[in-house]
Design a protein around this motif. Structure first.
Motif, mmCIF file in Angstrom:
data_model
loop_
_atom_site.group_PDB
_atom_site.id
_atom_site.type_symbol
_atom_site.label_atom_id
_atom_site.label_comp_id
_atom_site.label_asym_id
_atom_site.label_seq_id
_atom_site.Cartn_x
_atom_site.Cartn_y
_atom_site.Cartn_z
ATOM 1 N N ASN A 258 0.825 -1.200 0.000
ATOM 2 C CA ASN A 258 0.000 0.000 0.000
ATOM 3 C C ASN A 258 0.865 1.258 0.000
ATOM 4 N N SER A 278 -3.444 13.802 5.164
ATOM 5 C CA SER A 278 -3.382 12.782 6.206
ATOM 6 C C SER A 278 -3.683 13.418 7.548
ATOM 7 N N VAL A 307 -4.678 9.737 2.603
ATOM 8 C CA VAL A 307 -4.584 8.602 3.521
ATOM 9 C C VAL A 307 -5.900 8.471 4.276
ATOM 10 N N ILE A 308 -6.595 7.360 4.057
ATOM 11 C CA ILE A 308 -7.815 7.046 4.815
ATOM 12 C C ILE A 308 -7.562 5.733 5.535
ATOM 13 N N ARG A 309 -7.179 5.833 6.793
ATOM 14 C CA ARG A 309 -6.873 4.616 7.539
ATOM 15 C C ARG A 309 -8.165 3.983 8.051
ATOM 16 N N PRO A 310 -8.195 2.678 8.237
ATOM 17 C CA PRO A 310 -9.336 2.045 8.894
ATOM 18 C C PRO A 310 -9.555 2.659 10.275
ATOM 19 N N ARG A 318 -12.181 -0.368 13.430
ATOM 20 C CA ARG A 318 -11.044 -0.592 12.542
ATOM 21 C C ARG A 318 -11.467 -0.847 11.095
ATOM 22 N N THR A 319 -12.693 -0.509 10.762
ATOM 23 C CA THR A 319 -13.191 -0.795 9.415
ATOM 24 C C THR A 319 -12.859 0.346 8.461
ATOM 25 N N TRP A 320 -12.874 0.019 7.173
ATOM 26 C CA TRP A 320 -12.558 0.975 6.117
ATOM 27 C C TRP A 320 -13.794 1.810 5.790
ATOM 28 N N LYS A 339 -4.461 3.350 2.475
ATOM 29 C CA LYS A 339 -4.756 3.142 3.892
ATOM 30 C C LYS A 339 -3.664 3.720 4.789
ATOM 31 N N TRP A 340 -2.455 3.799 4.299
ATOM 32 C CA TRP A 340 -1.365 4.405 5.065
ATOM 33 C C TRP A 340 -0.262 4.793 4.095
#
Length: 461
Positions: A258, A278, A307-310, A318-320, A339-340
């Motif tokens: 990623n 971010s 950046v869209i982290r869970p 912790r979901t997307w 995600k990162w």
């Protein structure tokens, strides 16, 4: 400039054993490990005592020794708790395990006793432990020195009527702390002013009882507050930052697929054309704000890496998060969502021309050290202070005001930063600030000299 005598004295650090204790959150862990690397390079033996929460992988830091202690938390207990309650619980839960660990380390190697304990300022309970064990304690403040000064003056500001913050007074200037307004004072949402005051008082009082303070900043950045800072903390103060510039990277060099994908994508973009977005590893936003962010980015027509982290959206754990329908089609070829991302590598990439950040102190320093102008959307803690410094003191960025995001304001701000003359002027000031930061950490610079003085202070304890 640092003299040869100072460098020779640092050789005495070889064999001296230091124990460092970070607060177990990424924005606090990284600068503590950066400091650990610097101290190791000066000849010290370093042990990191870390709670189980967010503990780093020791294999990524072969020069450091790690001891992991229990923190008393289960996953459900860490979810949904107010930040000050969580930080207070970390202090309480780790006190006994830390005492036991320090006693064990002392007994295991009596010929190489612990010379000094260096702890995050928020771990106020460590001052009593250090006193009980006869260990000198030095405090590392990982957030902005300006916000630390505001912590120290919190009771005074409360007595003066600035606090609690009221909507009709939020724009009033805090004359004791220019250029802050009342709404820029540090704090955490859903926490009353008395809880803030008591919490900050513990941090400030135990810092004053320490033998010294280490600040992750340069005296050049903090010039305006130096007299007040020395008055509030009448102990040695060492400006050794920015640590991200003076220390080797403490993150693993192994990039995930990623992370590598975003660097590959940046390689194909034009110079200084991309906005990097971010909001850090902890900040959350409402689903409506995520949607407004998406459409603000799309409508600005500026290339972006987002950046869209869970877990970014509140309540999503912790979901997307789901992006709005039609967003991917509208931004095809213009944007890249991951995600990162390896932030320091991204910020120094030639394609990056702006940084939309939550204005955490690490991110702010990394933006400064990369010479990238910023757009700030602060949420809590010291972020409001940092955003005000970026936009008003250093003038290397702008701030999105208010708790809620609105796509029209986002679009206007992004165009100003990335495409207008005002953004070019911010970019030039950011370039100058970057050069100043570089001068601070090279041999003879103020932070380089301060680091040598810190070494000598530790050896004198």
């Amino acid at each position: 400039m640092a003299g040869e005598g100072e460098d020779e004295q640092q050789e005495q650090g070889k064999g001296s054993h230091l124990v460092l204790l970070p607060l177990p959150f990424q924005g606090h862990i990284n600068p503590m490990l950066q400091l650990a690397n610097l101290l190791h390079s000066k000849g010290f033996s370093i042990t990191i005592i870390h709670p189980q929460l967010n503990s780093p992988n020791p294999s990524d830091y072969p020069n450091l020794n790690f001891e992991i202690i229990p923190d008393g938390f289960s996953e459900p207990q860490r979810t949904g708790i107010k930040i000050i309650e969580l930080l207070s619980a970390v202090n309480t839960n780790c006190e006994a395990p830390l005492r036991e660990c320090l006693a064990r380390l002392q007994a295991a190697n009596p010929l190489n006793p612990i010379s000094c304990l260096i702890t995050d300022a928020i771990l106020y309970s460590t001052q009593t432990i250090a006193e009980d064990l006869g260990l000198p304690r030095i405090v590392l403040r990982t957030s902005s020195p300006f916000s630390f000064l505001a912590f120290a003056m919190y009771s005074h500001l409360k007595a003066k009527g600035y606090l609690p913050i009221q909507d009709h007074r939020s724009e009033i200037s805090v004359v004791e702390l220019p250029p802050l307004r009342v709404k820029d004072l540090p704090g955490y949402p859903n926490t009353d002013v008395n809880a803030h005051s008591q919490f900050f008082e513990k941090i400030v009082n135990t810092t004053r009882s320490a033998t010294a303070v280490i600040l992750n900043s340069s005296d050049h950045l903090e010039r305006a507050i130096l007299p007040e800072l020395h008055r509030e903390f009448p102990i040695p103060i060492f400006f050794v930052g920015p640590l991200c510039k003076s220390s080797s990277s403490v993150s693993s060099n192994r990039l995930s697929e990623n992370e590598q994908s975003c660097l590959d994508w940046l390689d194909k973009q034009e110079s200084r054309s991309v906005l990097y977005v971010s909001f850090g590893s902890v900040t959350e936003m409402e689903e409506a704000d995520l949607a407004e962010t998406a459409w603000g980015l799309a409508n600005s027509e500026q290339p972006f890496l987002w950046v869209i982290r869970p877990g970014l959206v509140t309540g999503s754990e912790r979901t997307w998060p789901h992006l709005p329908e039609g967003f991917a089609e509208k931004t095809k070829g213009k944007g890249w969502v991951v995600k990162w991302a390896p932030q320091q590598k991204v910020l120094v990439h030639p394609a990056v021309g702006g940084f939309w950040t939550h204005a955490g102190w690490n991110s702010t320093l990394e933006g400064i050290c990369s010479g990238v102008p910023m757009i700030c959307w602060p949420r809590n803690g010291d972020q409001t202070v940092n955003a005000r410094l970026v936009s008003c003191s250093w003038k290397v960025g702008l701030q999105l005001e208010g708790d809620r995001l609105e796509r029209g304001e986002i679009e206007k701000g992004l165009r100003k930063l990335m495409a207008d003359k005002e953004g070019e002027e911010m970019r030039e000031r950011a370039r100058v600030l970057k050069e100043t930061a570089e001068l601070c950490v090279i041999k003879g610079g103020s932070s380089y000299v301060a680091m040598n003085k810190l070494v000598n202070h530790i050896l004198s304890l």
